[in-house]
Design a protein around this motif. Structure first.
Motif, PDB file in Angstrom:
ATOM      1  N   LYS A  81       0.860  -1.187   0.000  1.00 36.62           N
ATOM      2  CA  LYS A  81       0.000   0.000   0.000  1.00 36.62           C
ATOM      3  C   LYS A  81       0.893   1.232   0.000  1.00 36.62           C
TER       4      LYS A  81
ATOM      5  N   GLY B 156      -2.022   4.667  -3.708  1.00 32.21           N
ATOM      6  CA  GLY B 156      -2.569   3.442  -4.284  1.00 32.21           C
ATOM      7  C   GLY B 156      -1.769   2.248  -3.825  1.00 32.21           C
TER       8      GLY B 156
ATOM      9  N   THR C 207      -5.837   0.622  -7.276  1.00 29.96           N
ATOM     10  CA  THR C 207      -6.436  -0.406  -6.427  1.00 29.96           C
ATOM     11  C   THR C 207      -5.530  -1.631  -6.438  1.00 29.96           C
ATOM     12  N   ARG C 208      -5.757  -2.518  -5.474  1.00 30.34           N
ATOM     13  CA  ARG C 208      -4.969  -3.751  -5.443  1.00 30.34           C
ATOM     14  C   ARG C 208      -5.234  -4.582  -6.703  1.00 30.34           C
TER      15      ARG C 208
ATOM     16  N   GLU D 182      -6.155  -3.554  -9.691  1.00 30.06           N
ATOM     17  CA  GLU D 182      -5.493  -2.934 -10.839  1.00 30.06           C
ATOM     18  C   GLU D 182      -3.992  -3.206 -10.799  1.00 30.06           C
TER      19      GLU D 182
END
Length: 70
Positions: A10, A14, A31-32, A34
């Protein structure tokens, strides 16, 4: 088929990802999900580049483990 450990972290903006077995192969995303998609594509691109240059694809030697500390 190749399998590589991917570390996803993290960030303030993002997520970022890298594979310890593929130096320089990184990806980011908002995002995770993505970031995972982008990293999958980055690994494919990296492997194709190695093969085009007639270089060997490194074997995955990294692993991860969660450790509980009281």
């Amino acid at each position: 088929m190749y399998r590589f450990l991917v570390v996803i972290e993290k960030t303030d903006t993002g997520f970022s990802a890298y594979s310890p077995d593929l130096p320089g192969c990184i990806a980011t995303g908002l995002t995770r999900e993505e970031t995972e998609k982008n990293m999958h594509e980055a690994i494919e691109f990296h492997i194709h580049g190695l093969l085009e240059d007639h270089l060997s694809v490194p074997e995955s030697s990294s692993f991860a483990e969660f450790m509980a500390v009281a």
